[in-house]
Write a protein that holds these residues in place. Sequence first.
Motif, PDB file in Angstrom:
ATOM      1  N   VAL A   1       0.868  -1.179   0.000  1.00 20.22           N
ATOM      2  CA  VAL A   1       0.000   0.000   0.000  1.00 20.22           C
ATOM      3  C   VAL A   1       0.901   1.223   0.000  1.00 20.22           C
ATOM      4  CG1 VAL A   1      -1.790   1.303   1.205  1.00 20.22           C
ATOM      5  CG2 VAL A   1      -1.801  -1.201   1.288  1.00 20.22           C
ATOM      6  N   THR A   2       0.766   2.042  -1.024  1.00 17.23           N
ATOM      7  CA  THR A   2       1.576   3.249  -1.109  1.00 17.23           C
ATOM      8  C   THR A   2       0.700   4.395  -1.597  1.00 17.23           C
ATOM      9  OG1 THR A   2       3.653   4.165  -1.957  1.00 17.23           O
ATOM     10  CG2 THR A   2       2.405   2.727  -3.451  1.00 17.23           C
TER      11      THR A   2
ATOM     12  N   LEU B   1       3.062   1.602   3.246  1.00 16.43           N
ATOM     13  CA  LEU B   1       2.360   1.624   4.531  1.00 16.43           C
ATOM     14  C   LEU B   1       2.166   0.190   5.013  1.00 16.43           C
ATOM     15  CD1 LEU B   1      -0.243   4.307   3.524  1.00 16.43           C
ATOM     16  CD2 LEU B   1       1.359   4.527   5.429  1.00 16.43           C
ATOM     17  N   ILE B   2       1.846  -0.682   4.076  1.00 11.87           N
ATOM     18  CA  ILE B   2       1.850  -2.128   4.324  1.00 11.87           C
ATOM     19  C   ILE B   2       2.746  -2.726   3.245  1.00 11.87           C
ATOM     20  CG2 ILE B   2       0.473  -4.242   4.465  1.00 11.87           C
ATOM     21  CD1 ILE B   2      -1.969  -2.551   5.103  1.00 11.87           C
TER      22      ILE B   2
ATOM     23  N   GLU C   1     -10.687   0.950  16.744  1.00  9.02           N
ATOM     24  CA  GLU C   1     -12.134   0.972  16.939  1.00  9.02           C
ATOM     25  C   GLU C   1     -12.839   0.213  15.824  1.00  9.02           C
ATOM     26  OE1 GLU C   1     -14.097   4.599  18.925  1.00  9.02           O
ATOM     27  OE2 GLU C   1     -12.434   5.384  17.768  1.00  9.02           O
TER      28      GLU C   1
ATOM     29  N   GLN D   1      -1.719  11.196   0.228  1.00  9.21           N
ATOM     30  CA  GLN D   1      -0.679  10.694   1.125  1.00  9.21           C
ATOM     31  C   GLN D   1      -1.115  10.754   2.581  1.00  9.21           C
ATOM     32  OE1 GLN D   1      -0.714  13.602  -0.259  1.00  9.21           O
ATOM     33  NE2 GLN D   1       0.236  15.188   0.985  1.00  9.21           N
ATOM     34  N   ARG D   2      -2.327  11.288   2.825  1.00  7.24           N
ATOM     35  CA  ARG D   2      -2.772  11.462   4.209  1.00  7.24           C
ATOM     36  C   ARG D   2      -3.727  10.333   4.602  1.00  7.24           C
ATOM     37  NH1 ARG D   2      -4.825  17.122   5.417  1.00  7.24           N
ATOM     38  NH2 ARG D   2      -2.662  17.452   5.920  1.00  7.24           N
ATOM     39  N   ILE D   3      -3.389   9.680   5.696  1.00  3.74           N
ATOM     40  CA  ILE D   3      -4.206   8.596   6.224  1.00  3.74           C
ATOM     41  C   ILE D   3      -4.879   9.110   7.491  1.00  3.74           C
ATOM     42  CG2 ILE D   3      -4.168   6.281   7.244  1.00  3.74           C
ATOM     43  CD1 ILE D   3      -3.497   6.259   4.298  1.00  3.74           C
ATOM     44  N   ASP D   4      -6.189   8.959   7.564  1.00  4.71           N
ATOM     45  CA  ASP D   4      -6.894   9.402   8.760  1.00  4.71           C
ATOM     46  C   ASP D   4      -6.741   8.371   9.873  1.00  4.71           C
ATOM     47  OD1 ASP D   4      -9.010  11.246  10.042  1.00  4.71           O
ATOM     48  OD2 ASP D   4      -9.782   9.221  10.344  1.00  4.71           O
ATOM     49  N   THR D   5      -6.131   8.787  10.963  1.00  3.99           N
ATOM     50  CA  THR D   5      -5.964   8.031  12.211  1.00  3.99           C
ATOM     51  C   THR D   5      -5.104   6.789  12.040  1.00  3.99           C
ATOM     52  OG1 THR D   5      -8.124   8.846  12.920  1.00  3.99           O
ATOM     53  CG2 THR D   5      -7.134   7.126  14.249  1.00  3.99           C
ATOM     54  N   LEU D   6      -5.590   5.784  11.377  1.00  7.55           N
ATOM     55  CA  LEU D   6      -4.773   4.580  11.185  1.00  7.55           C
ATOM     56  C   LEU D   6      -5.351   3.745  10.049  1.00  7.55           C
ATOM     57  CD1 LEU D   6      -6.673   2.162  12.482  1.00  7.55           C
ATOM     58  CD2 LEU D   6      -5.683   2.942  14.615  1.00  7.55           C
ATOM     59  N   LEU D   7      -4.498   2.907   9.503  1.00  8.08           N
ATOM     60  CA  LEU D   7      -4.883   1.977   8.449  1.00  8.08           C
ATOM     61  C   LEU D   7      -4.814   0.580   9.048  1.00  8.08           C
ATOM     62  CD1 LEU D   7      -5.411   1.202   5.436  1.00  8.08           C
ATOM     63  CD2 LEU D   7      -2.946   1.277   5.107  1.00  8.08           C
ATOM     64  N   ALA D   8      -5.969   0.032   9.398  1.00  4.68           N
ATOM     65  CA  ALA D   8      -5.991  -1.290  10.036  1.00  4.68           C
ATOM     66  C   ALA D   8      -6.368  -2.341   9.001  1.00  4.68           C
ATOM     67  CB  ALA D   8      -6.966  -1.286  11.211  1.00  4.68           C
TER      68      ALA D   8
ATOM     69  N   PHE E   1       4.810   9.551   4.228  1.00  4.29           N
ATOM     70  CA  PHE E   1       3.377   9.410   4.464  1.00  4.29           C
ATOM     71  C   PHE E   1       2.958  10.418   5.525  1.00  4.29           C
ATOM     72  CE2 PHE E   1       5.149   5.261   3.329  1.00  4.29           C
ATOM     73  CZ  PHE E   1       4.422   4.991   2.191  1.00  4.29           C
ATOM     74  N   THR E   2       1.699  10.803   5.490  1.00  3.37           N
ATOM     75  CA  THR E   2       1.155  11.708   6.499  1.00  3.37           C
ATOM     76  C   THR E   2       0.004  11.016   7.204  1.00  3.37           C
ATOM     77  OG1 THR E   2       1.748  13.622   5.167  1.00  3.37           O
ATOM     78  CG2 THR E   2       0.107  13.967   6.900  1.00  3.37           C
ATOM     79  N   GLN E   3       0.026  11.092   8.516  1.00  3.73           N
ATOM     80  CA  GLN E   3      -1.036  10.493   9.325  1.00  3.73           C
ATOM     81  C   GLN E   3      -1.741  11.628  10.050  1.00  3.73           C
ATOM     82  OE1 GLN E   3       0.601   7.707  12.131  1.00  3.73           O
ATOM     83  NE2 GLN E   3      -1.348   6.743  12.584  1.00  3.73           N
ATOM     84  N   GLN E   4      -3.029  11.728   9.860  1.00  8.87           N
ATOM     85  CA  GLN E   4      -3.803  12.776  10.519  1.00  8.87           C
ATOM     86  C   GLN E   4      -4.378  12.204  11.811  1.00  8.87           C
ATOM     87  OE1 GLN E   4      -6.608  14.823   8.032  1.00  8.87           O
ATOM     88  NE2 GLN E   4      -7.675  15.736   9.763  1.00  8.87           N
ATOM     89  N   LEU E   5      -3.996  12.789  12.920  1.00 10.35           N
ATOM     90  CA  LEU E   5      -4.406  12.243  14.213  1.00 10.35           C
ATOM     91  C   LEU E   5      -5.479  13.138  14.843  1.00 10.35           C
ATOM     92  CD1 LEU E   5      -0.972  11.199  15.757  1.00 10.35           C
ATOM     93  CD2 LEU E   5      -2.400  10.034  14.103  1.00 10.35           C
TER      94      LEU E   5
ATOM     95  N   ASN F   1       6.564  -2.441   8.174  1.00  4.05           N
ATOM     96  CA  ASN F   1       5.262  -2.876   8.701  1.00  4.05           C
ATOM     97  C   ASN F   1       5.111  -2.622  10.198  1.00  4.05           C
ATOM     98  OD1 ASN F   1       3.673  -4.320   6.538  1.00  4.05           O
ATOM     99  ND2 ASN F   1       5.640  -5.352   6.330  1.00  4.05           N
TER     100      ASN F   1
ATOM    101  N   PRO G   1       1.326   4.558   9.920  1.00  3.91           N
ATOM    102  CA  PRO G   1      -0.121   4.528  10.147  1.00  3.91           C
ATOM    103  C   PRO G   1      -0.708   3.116  10.173  1.00  3.91           C
ATOM    104  CG  PRO G   1       0.463   6.162   8.480  1.00  3.91           C
ATOM    105  CD  PRO G   1       1.712   5.390   8.767  1.00  3.91           C
TER     106      PRO G   1
ATOM    107  N   MET H   1       0.194   1.413  15.127  1.00  2.00           N
ATOM    108  CA  MET H   1      -1.083   1.953  14.652  1.00  2.00           C
ATOM    109  C   MET H   1      -1.948   2.455  15.816  1.00  2.00           C
ATOM    110  SD  MET H   1      -3.644  -1.085  13.415  1.00  2.00           S
ATOM    111  CE  MET H   1      -2.565  -2.047  12.362  1.00  2.00           C
TER     112      MET H   1
ATOM    113  N   GLY I   1      -1.857   6.074  16.743  1.00  2.00           N
ATOM    114  CA  GLY I   1      -2.651   6.988  15.943  1.00  2.00           C
ATOM    115  C   GLY I   1      -4.030   7.224  16.526  1.00  2.00           C
TER     116      GLY I   1
END
Lengths: 153, 411
Positions: free
Chosen positions: A36-37, A50-51, A73, A143-150, B194-198, B346, B350, B356, B359
């Motif tokens: 995942v990029t 990212l993964i 969550e 390029q912005r991930i909200d909170t986390l990528l689960a 990468f950018t992670q919005q928290l 890994n 994010p 993870m 975040g």
Amino acid sequence: MLMAVAELNGACAAALDSGRLEDWPGFFLDQCLYKVTTADNFEKAYQAGLIYADSRAMLQDRIAALREANIYERQRYRHILNLPLITGDADGTVTAETSFMVVRTMRDGQMMVFAAGVYRDRVQQDAAGAWRYAERIVVCDSQRIDTLLAIPL
Amino acid sequence: MDQATRDLPTGAWPSGLTRIPYWIYRDAEVARDEQTRVFEGPGWHFLCLEIDVPNVGDYRTTMIGAMPVVVSRAEDGAIVAFENRCAHRGALICLDDAGSGKDFQCVYHAWRYDLRGNLTSVAFRRGVNGQGGMPDDFRMEAHGPRKLRTTVLCGLVFGTLVADGPDLEAYIGSEVLVRLHRVLHKKLEVIGRFTQQLPCNWKLYMENVRDTYHASLLHTFFTTFRITRLSQGGGVMVSENGVAHASTTLAAPKGPDDSYAGMRSDNQGFQLRDPSFMNAVAEFNDNINLQILSIFPGFILQQIHNALAVRQIVPRGVDSMDLHWTYLGFADDTPELRAMRLKQSNLAGPAGFVSMEDGAVGGFVQRGIAAADGEAAVVEMGGATAEGAETRATEASVRGFWKAWRAQMGV
């Protein structure tokens, strides 16, 4: 070819969207690459993801970690897939690009467009003749991930 | 209401470093003061990597808190930085993340700047056909974006708006400086951004980074695979001024370890099907598996086995922030070592197996404290001081964060 790739894409997305995460690695060959990029990283040929998994076993480990180890969550995805664009078909390998959009719904009902982008896939038949991903590069537009990528994309 | 439990009126600060009033994460006035006193104050701020601007004319845009900044490589080879704000009407001078050119031109009215941010031309300064134009007494040298003092350390570019503050090495302190040099000892290569919005106040994330107590409790992956357990060797160091911290975890001892028996994170049954990605290469000639280092207010250097990254905190209002991840390798990585970095990426980021949760957890606090402006967090693990320790079962480094914050905020 179009239908074979579309069917594979649809089945893979359905497994993720319905929470059958354990089924997801089965859509990949034993030896595979899943990354995942983002469009920026892809254009600059940056290697990291990212993964990043270079075996189906690593995909199984990611699902096991999501089930057993990681804290996040409750949420679900809805993949909206375009028809694949077949970009190559030679020597048993089909290459395809498929646009996707993923809406993420959180436990409180909040929905957002979590990701949009393109799957850049190399697809081959396994020993039983089923089409599987030999390579799936998930190129997210943002390029912005909200909170986390689960859950995987 | 029981007044005895409401003894922290909004705006008050308790003595000592062991209580953190929750309004500090929610107050817009605090956020405004942080911009002027912390981000534009005497501290140092990570701007970009030296390799981001390798040649004369290369630039990269970044942020110091809310302030947009341009970093560029000037004609004499120096790395300089200035506010990304045209002196005319305040528009951004640079619109892209990075690029290269001979100078800069604002798109709005074509005012031009040299690579150091000096105003060099004003369009139609003399008017057109003898009419209009700027007054005769207009002096270009009296106008320009604010300039930063910059310094390069270990391939990292830092900047500050305060010209006569402490130098960067003194700001970090000698003990943590050694830890920075330990990792960043040769030419770097970017392998991902990468950018992670928290969904939390920026301070909650930096506290999390400096919180050596939580890692093996929140992050099950860490504990189960013995990447870090508090019963492993290691410790935390905090600079005298609280500004810098470094925590280390040594390689796991052999044999059974029952110090986590019964806790959620003790999940001995969990086995990897492909354990190859934990075959880390010992690349720093020591037995430190993991080192997390931070420099107040917004810089983090991560070494988790072979997964290297720098992280930059950029606040976006009181309850949101961006975390900019730059994944790193060294320019001379062998293919095998690079492959290991890619697999171990890994662990962090994010989607990281061990990060993870970081975040999300700041957001859990931000939501939890929504009605608790009169209450305070308890930060008492390991005592009341901000001194380093031979254990990670301490919140000394979190207290160090508040020591630095209070000094710069003047509270």
